[in-house]
Design an enzyme around this catalytic site. Structure first.
Site, mmCIF file in Angstrom:
data_model
loop_
_atom_site.group_PDB
_atom_site.id
_atom_site.type_symbol
_atom_site.label_atom_id
_atom_site.label_comp_id
_atom_site.label_asym_id
_atom_site.label_seq_id
_atom_site.Cartn_x
_atom_site.Cartn_y
_atom_site.Cartn_z
ATOM 1 N N LYS A 120 63.651 28.781 55.939
ATOM 2 C CA LYS A 120 62.800 28.926 54.963
ATOM 3 C C LYS A 120 62.270 30.014 54.347
ATOM 4 O O LYS A 120 62.349 30.154 52.957
ATOM 5 C CB LYS A 120 61.391 28.261 55.533
ATOM 6 C CG LYS A 120 60.214 27.879 54.445
ATOM 7 C CD LYS A 120 59.159 27.198 55.031
ATOM 8 C CE LYS A 120 58.370 28.102 55.923
ATOM 9 N NZ LYS A 120 56.915 27.569 56.335
ATOM 10 N N ASP A 138 58.329 23.844 52.858
ATOM 11 C CA ASP A 138 57.216 23.989 53.751
ATOM 12 C C ASP A 138 56.434 22.709 53.974
ATOM 13 O O ASP A 138 56.843 21.659 53.658
ATOM 14 C CB ASP A 138 56.393 25.129 53.149
ATOM 15 C CG ASP A 138 55.469 24.756 51.903
ATOM 16 O OD1 ASP A 138 55.840 23.615 51.478
ATOM 17 O OD2 ASP A 138 54.840 25.336 51.529
#
Length: 210
Positions: A120, A138
């Site tokens: 991420k 997220d």
């Protein structure tokens, strides 16, 4: 959710916010990298508050490495997990100096070798600092993708892959920012603000709060 509906969703998100960007404060790829590492399980607001004190004094790998772990902790102790984050950032600085000429690498493989950098974080840096069409999933994007049925999936990686496949190419560069901001301010977790949502009629969520 069909192709035409996805196209319309991103046309509206673009019209509503033509130039979306991260809410983290940064001026260089290195500052962004540090800020994103700090943002894990923390708010952008809390990270910005810390980096506003840190970056004027130390905003290069050399300067943060000179601060050391204990020195860095003094600036970031208001952020969750600051002990491990300080260690990761200092070690990342060492690697950047020794292996990358103090520059932040622009490949996923290289970024994910850095302590504190997962998929991420790497995607955020690649997209925001280097303009690559990546998708950092997220909690906000995961919720929006599933709730709207834009790209439903059971894991962040599944959602990421579907979004990259389904989002029209012309919107892909900014899609990460549009979706995260939409999840942060409109399609919020407990009571989504459907009445003020620009894509409410296109969304396939069954329990809308109008």
């Amino acid at each position: 959710m069909n192709k035409l509906k996805r196209q319309a969703i991103f046309e509206r998100l673009q019209a509503d916010n033509p130039d979306p960007t991260t809410e983290l404060s940064y001026n260089t790829p290195f500052e962004l990298l540090v800020a994103v590492i700090l943002s894990a399980q923390a708010t952008d607001k809390s990270v910005n508050k810390a980096t506003q004190q840190l970056f004027p004094l130390a905003n290069t790998p050399e300067k943060i490495l000179a601060l050391g772990v204990e020195g860095l902790k003094r600036y970031i102790r208001t952020i969750g997990l600051f002990n491990s984050k300080a260690k990761n950032i200092v070690e990342t600085c060492r690697i950047l100096i020794e292996e990358y000429g103090s520059e932040v690498p622009d490949t996923r493989k290289a970024l994910e070798r850095l302590p504190g950098v997962g998929r991420k974080t790497a995607n955020v840096v690649l997209n925001t600092a280097f303009g690559q069409p990546t998708m950092a999933v997220d909690t906000h994007i995961f919720r929006v993708a599933n709730r709207t049925r834009l790209a439903p999936g059971k894991t962040p990686l599944e959602v990421e892959r579907k979004l990259l496949r389904y989002i029209p190419q012309s919107f892909l560069q900014d899609a990460h920012h549009w979706l995260i901001l939409h999840g942060r301010y409109t399609c919020i977790a407990r009571k989504p603000r459907c009445g003020s949502c620009v894509i409410e009629d296109l969304c396939e969520y069954r329990d809308k709060y109008v």
